[in-house]
Design an enzyme around this catalytic site. Sequence first.
Site, PDB file in Angstrom:
ATOM      1  N   HIS A   1       3.456 -20.453 -25.615  1.00 27.71           N
ATOM      2  CA  HIS A   1       2.929 -19.460 -26.566  1.00 27.71           C
ATOM      3  C   HIS A   1       2.967 -19.987 -28.000  1.00 27.71           C
ATOM      4  O   HIS A   1       2.149 -19.581 -28.822  1.00 27.71           O
ATOM      5  CB  HIS A   1       3.702 -18.131 -26.445  1.00 27.71           C
ATOM      6  CG  HIS A   1       5.160 -18.257 -26.714  1.00 27.71           C
ATOM      7  ND1 HIS A   1       6.084 -18.504 -25.723  1.00 27.71           N
ATOM      8  CD2 HIS A   1       5.854 -18.201 -27.873  1.00 27.71           C
ATOM      9  CE1 HIS A   1       7.292 -18.568 -26.250  1.00 27.71           C
ATOM     10  NE2 HIS A   1       7.172 -18.397 -27.548  1.00 27.71           N
TER      11      HIS A   1
ATOM     12  N   LYS B   1      -6.343 -10.759  -8.194  1.00 27.23           N
ATOM     13  CA  LYS B   1      -5.465 -10.162  -9.201  1.00 27.23           C
ATOM     14  C   LYS B   1      -4.143 -10.914  -9.168  1.00 27.23           C
ATOM     15  O   LYS B   1      -3.593 -11.146  -8.088  1.00 27.23           O
ATOM     16  CB  LYS B   1      -5.231  -8.693  -8.872  1.00 27.23           C
ATOM     17  CG  LYS B   1      -4.444  -7.947  -9.935  1.00 27.23           C
ATOM     18  CD  LYS B   1      -4.004  -6.562  -9.501  1.00 27.23           C
ATOM     19  CE  LYS B   1      -5.139  -5.668  -9.098  1.00 27.23           C
ATOM     20  NZ  LYS B   1      -4.697  -4.294  -8.778  1.00 27.23           N
TER      21      LYS B   1
ATOM     22  N   CYS C   1       8.302 -18.032 -19.027  1.00 25.13           N
ATOM     23  CA  CYS C   1       7.876 -18.611 -20.301  1.00 25.13           C
ATOM     24  C   CYS C   1       8.367 -20.057 -20.390  1.00 25.13           C
ATOM     25  O   CYS C   1       9.517 -20.342 -20.050  1.00 25.13           O
ATOM     26  CB  CYS C   1       8.477 -17.794 -21.447  1.00 25.13           C
ATOM     27  SG  CYS C   1       8.240 -18.522 -23.077  1.00 25.13           S
TER      28      CYS C   1
ATOM     29  N   CYS D   1       1.614 -14.780 -22.536  1.00 30.64           N
ATOM     30  CA  CYS D   1       0.438 -15.409 -23.143  1.00 30.64           C
ATOM     31  C   CYS D   1      -0.493 -16.027 -22.099  1.00 30.64           C
ATOM     32  O   CYS D   1      -1.591 -16.437 -22.419  1.00 30.64           O
ATOM     33  CB  CYS D   1       0.859 -16.482 -24.148  1.00 30.64           C
ATOM     34  SG  CYS D   1       1.495 -18.007 -23.415  1.00 30.64           S
TER      35      CYS D   1
ATOM     36  N   CYS E   1       6.479 -14.880 -19.323  1.00 31.02           N
ATOM     37  CA  CYS E   1       5.314 -15.229 -20.137  1.00 31.02           C
ATOM     38  C   CYS E   1       4.384 -14.036 -20.294  1.00 31.02           C
ATOM     39  O   CYS E   1       4.093 -13.326 -19.335  1.00 31.02           O
ATOM     40  CB  CYS E   1       4.568 -16.387 -19.478  1.00 31.02           C
ATOM     41  SG  CYS E   1       3.069 -16.863 -20.343  1.00 31.02           S
TER      42      CYS E   1
HETATM   43 FE1  FES Z   1       3.668 -17.573 -22.463  1.00 32.27          FE
HETATM   44 FE2  FES Z   1       5.962 -18.088 -23.661  1.00 32.27          FE
HETATM   45  S1  FES Z   1       4.930 -16.238 -23.584  1.00 32.27           S
HETATM   46  S2  FES Z   1       4.718 -19.431 -22.531  1.00 32.27           S
END
Ligand code: FES
Length: 139
Positions: free
Chosen positions: A116, A84, A112, A103, A101
């Site tokens: 994304h 996890k 991030c 994504c 982040c």
């Molecule tokens: Fe994943 Fe920006 S939200 S790189």
Amino acid sequence: MVIGLISSVVRDGVPSYLKSVPIPRSFGGFLELSAKEWLHLVAFSGAVGAAGYYIAKPYIDQCNKAKADKDMPINPAIKKDCKKVVDVVDIESLGEKVSYCRCWRSKKFPLCDGAHNKHNQETGDNIGPLCMKRAPPVV
Ligand code: FES
């Protein structure tokens, strides 16, 4: 005008056309069909098949997309050796502003790095980071 034409074709023309389709009453009847009747039957079957395909296609596409989404993991590559992925951040170590982040494609995960944007362009998704900023001190 167009709907009137469609209505007259469907209401007046289709029933008599359907009566003329040479569908035999038994499997043995297929052997008794003439070449012209076979051609009529093949054309009719093709039209019915094409209509069924175009009617069912949006539903089939939606089912395939749902299955593909289900089969695709949210996390494609980050810390795949862990059972996890958990990140703990000391709240005191946060600067004035930080973006996390959401994504799962950042090379600096959990921060991030803008990955994304590429993901959103490729998939039509709308994922963005979680942005946190320090509130001004209350006076
Ligand atoms: Fe994943 Fe920006 S939200 S790189």
